[in-house]
Every structure is written in C-alpha cells, then in structure tokens.
Motif scaffolding. Structure first.
Motif, mmCIF file in Angstrom:
data_model
loop_
_atom_site.group_PDB
_atom_site.id
_atom_site.type_symbol
_atom_site.label_atom_id
_atom_site.label_comp_id
_atom_site.label_asym_id
_atom_site.label_seq_id
_atom_site.Cartn_x
_atom_site.Cartn_y
_atom_site.Cartn_z
ATOM 1 N N LEU A 146 0.661 -1.406 0.043
ATOM 2 C CA LEU A 146 0.198 -0.059 -0.136
ATOM 3 C C LEU A 146 0.730 1.233 -0.053
ATOM 4 N N ASP A 147 0.723 2.232 -0.979
ATOM 5 C CA ASP A 147 1.388 3.375 -0.960
ATOM 6 C C ASP A 147 0.358 4.411 -0.888
ATOM 7 N N GLN A 148 0.392 5.161 0.236
ATOM 8 C CA GLN A 148 -0.599 6.147 0.751
ATOM 9 C C GLN A 148 -0.013 7.598 0.240
ATOM 10 N N GLY A 149 0.970 7.608 -0.475
ATOM 11 C CA GLY A 149 1.676 9.039 -1.079
ATOM 12 C C GLY A 149 2.653 9.397 0.141
ATOM 13 N N CYS A 150 3.370 10.581 -0.213
ATOM 14 C CA CYS A 150 4.129 11.381 0.492
ATOM 15 C C CYS A 150 5.202 10.367 1.204
ATOM 16 N N GLY A 151 5.778 9.167 0.623
ATOM 17 C CA GLY A 151 6.409 8.438 1.235
ATOM 18 C C GLY A 151 6.063 7.482 2.219
ATOM 19 N N ASP A 152 4.644 7.688 2.427
ATOM 20 C CA ASP A 152 3.954 6.438 3.470
ATOM 21 C C ASP A 152 3.551 5.091 3.005
ATOM 22 N N THR A 153 4.157 4.457 3.095
ATOM 23 C CA THR A 153 4.131 2.995 2.497
ATOM 24 C C THR A 153 3.881 1.682 3.420
ATOM 25 N N TYR A 154 3.153 0.543 3.311
ATOM 26 C CA TYR A 154 3.142 -0.628 4.017
ATOM 27 C C TYR A 154 3.520 -1.657 3.259
ATOM 28 N N GLN A 155 4.472 -2.486 3.622
ATOM 29 C CA GLN A 155 5.412 -3.365 3.061
ATOM 30 C C GLN A 155 5.332 -4.792 3.971
ATOM 31 N N LEU A 156 5.405 -6.032 2.924
ATOM 32 C CA LEU A 156 5.288 -7.214 3.548
ATOM 33 C C LEU A 156 6.742 -7.705 3.737
ATOM 34 N N ILE A 157 7.329 -7.813 4.797
ATOM 35 C CA ILE A 157 8.888 -8.593 5.130
ATOM 36 C C ILE A 157 8.653 -9.705 4.756
ATOM 37 N N THR A 158 9.817 -10.202 3.985
ATOM 38 C CA THR A 158 9.559 -11.788 3.448
ATOM 39 C C THR A 158 10.831 -12.583 3.913
ATOM 40 N N ALA A 159 11.674 -11.632 4.743
ATOM 41 C CA ALA A 159 12.934 -12.658 5.242
ATOM 42 C C ALA A 159 13.287 -12.128 6.497
ATOM 43 N N GLY A 160 14.298 -12.871 7.227
ATOM 44 C CA GLY A 160 14.661 -12.432 8.519
ATOM 45 C C GLY A 160 13.665 -12.735 9.715
ATOM 46 N N LYS A 161 13.925 -12.283 10.728
ATOM 47 C CA LYS A 161 13.442 -12.309 12.117
ATOM 48 C C LYS A 161 11.743 -12.145 11.863
ATOM 49 N N TRP A 162 11.604 -11.113 11.269
ATOM 50 C CA TRP A 162 10.028 -10.547 11.113
ATOM 51 C C TRP A 162 9.504 -11.010 9.651
ATOM 52 N N ALA A 163 10.091 -12.003 8.837
ATOM 53 C CA ALA A 163 9.346 -12.469 7.896
ATOM 54 C C ALA A 163 7.758 -12.724 8.090
ATOM 55 N N GLY A 164 7.065 -12.242 7.423
ATOM 56 C CA GLY A 164 5.502 -12.466 7.376
ATOM 57 C C GLY A 164 4.818 -11.323 7.923
ATOM 58 N N GLU A 165 5.611 -10.469 8.560
ATOM 59 C CA GLU A 165 4.983 -9.266 9.129
ATOM 60 C C GLU A 165 4.707 -8.163 8.132
ATOM 61 N N VAL A 166 3.357 -7.241 8.321
ATOM 62 C CA VAL A 166 3.662 -6.085 7.647
ATOM 63 C C VAL A 166 4.013 -4.689 8.305
ATOM 64 N N TRP A 167 5.016 -3.984 7.606
ATOM 65 C CA TRP A 167 5.749 -2.728 8.422
ATOM 66 C C TRP A 167 5.266 -1.729 7.678
ATOM 67 N N ASN A 168 5.355 -0.486 8.406
ATOM 68 C CA ASN A 168 4.972 0.789 7.701
ATOM 69 C C ASN A 168 6.437 1.346 7.595
ATOM 70 N N PHE A 169 6.666 2.156 6.448
ATOM 71 C CA PHE A 169 7.852 2.959 6.090
ATOM 72 C C PHE A 169 7.211 4.284 5.605
ATOM 73 N N CYS A 170 7.904 5.109 6.370
ATOM 74 C CA CYS A 170 7.392 6.750 5.847
ATOM 75 C C CYS A 170 8.734 7.499 6.025
ATOM 76 N N ASP A 171 8.503 8.825 5.653
ATOM 77 C CA ASP A 171 9.451 9.783 5.562
ATOM 78 C C ASP A 171 10.316 10.045 6.948
ATOM 79 N N VAL A 172 9.725 9.560 8.043
ATOM 80 C CA VAL A 172 10.428 10.126 9.413
ATOM 81 C C VAL A 172 10.691 8.641 10.018
#
Length: 204
Positions: A146-172
C-alpha cells in the motif's frame, strides 16, 4: 505525520509499545480466512486484479531472492493481485493494494534488522544516520502492499526475524504495526475499517 485521513501523533522520544504477540494464523485456517476476505472485498465493491499462477509467483521470488509468505502466495493465487484505487459512496478515494509487479526487483533477503519502530527524525546518535546505517537497519525493505503518498507505505517483510509481518515505512521512520500484524491480519483490519485502519492505536 498524516496517514490517509488519520493523523498519527508520534512524540519525538523513544517509542514504546505494548508487548503484543504477532497474530499468526494457523495455516490450516488460511482457506477460511481467505474466503472470508474475498467475500468482504466483494461486498465493499473492491475489484481485485487477475490472480497469479505458481510460475508467475516463482519468477518474482527468483528475481528478488526470496520466498513469499504462504498466506500472501495463496491470496495472490485465489483472490487476486492488487486492486485499483476505490471511490467510496461518500466520494472518498481509497488507495488500492499494489500489484506484485509494483515492487521493484531487489534482493529481499537483505532485510530489516531493527526490532521496533525507529523514528530517525528523532535519532540523536549521528552514527545511525549514515547511509551505511540505514542500509544495515532497513535493508531493501519488503514487498509493497500500500502506498498512501508522501513516502508513506506498508510493506510485507519476506525474510529474517520478522518475515511475514507488515511494516510501515514513511519519511520519518519505519517499523511494525502495533499490534504487530501478519498479511491476513493486516488486510482484514484494513478492510473492516473501510480502508482507514489505525495501525498505531496501541502505541503509547
């Protein structure tokens, strides 16, 4: 910062969250959950994109050096690959789910190493604000959902300790939803909230 129509206030201090376990659905429950989500999306007028076959999914996995979480693979195969933006009866436009091809080809095995939400806007350790530190801590992020604009996204982690979780990435900052969500939990919360979920309601 503003998340859709919901303003999320994050104080410029270390963020603490309740110690919730990540809701992981039992794989035997996937068919029922996916069927329920398919019905809910249809009831709300969401038109999903075409489903993907195993070969198409595997091609993405090979290109990005990863294995998609099983629940997401089944969703792509049985429900659909993303959807266009949706206009609700009240005229509000909702950003649609991204298609698998919307994720740039990148090595997804190089993944996040932080454990909780990292607000770099408030980071006082300058050693953590270098390009090298960002690369080590955030890696190549995940599959764009999901991309909500202004660098605010939700992404599905596929590897590592948190594989399977959805994380938020934004400009801050970047980090897991609270409570932590797997793909199916994240998606159902999003759908049940009429596409305006407060994924950060439990931060304090």
């Amino acid at each position: 910062y503003q998340n859709g129509s919901t303003v999320i206030a994050i104080s410029y201090v270390t963020i603490h969250k309740k110690d919730f376990p990540m809701p992981i659905h039992n794989p035997t429950d996937y068919p029922a959950i996916i069927a329920r989500l398919k019905a809910k999306l249809s009831e709300k007028g969401v038109v999903m994109g075409p489903t993907l076959n195993e070969a198409e999914i595997e091609a993405f996995e090979i290109a990005c050096n990863t294995r998609l979480p099983e629940a997401y693979r089944l969703f792509l195969q049985q429900v659909g690959d993303g959807c266009d933006d949706t206009v609700l009866p009240n005229g509000i436009r909702i950003y649609g789910l991204k298609r698998l091809a919307d994720t740039a080809v990148k090595d997804l095995s190089h993944t996040v190493t932080i454990n909780d939400y990292w607000l770099w806007e408030a980071e006082e350790d300058e050693a953590l604000l270098t390009d090298e530190a960002f690369d080590e801590r955030l890696g190549n992020q995940g599959v764009l959902l999901l991309d909500q604009g202004c660098g605010d996204t939700y992404q599905l982690i596929t590897a590592g300790k948190w594989a399977g979780e959805v994380w938020n990435f934004c400009d801050v900052g970047a980090g897991p939803c609270c409570e932590r969500q797997d793909f199916l939990g994240w998606l159902e919360l999003w759908v049940d909230s009429d596409f305006d979920a407060d994924f950060f309601k439990d931060y304090k």
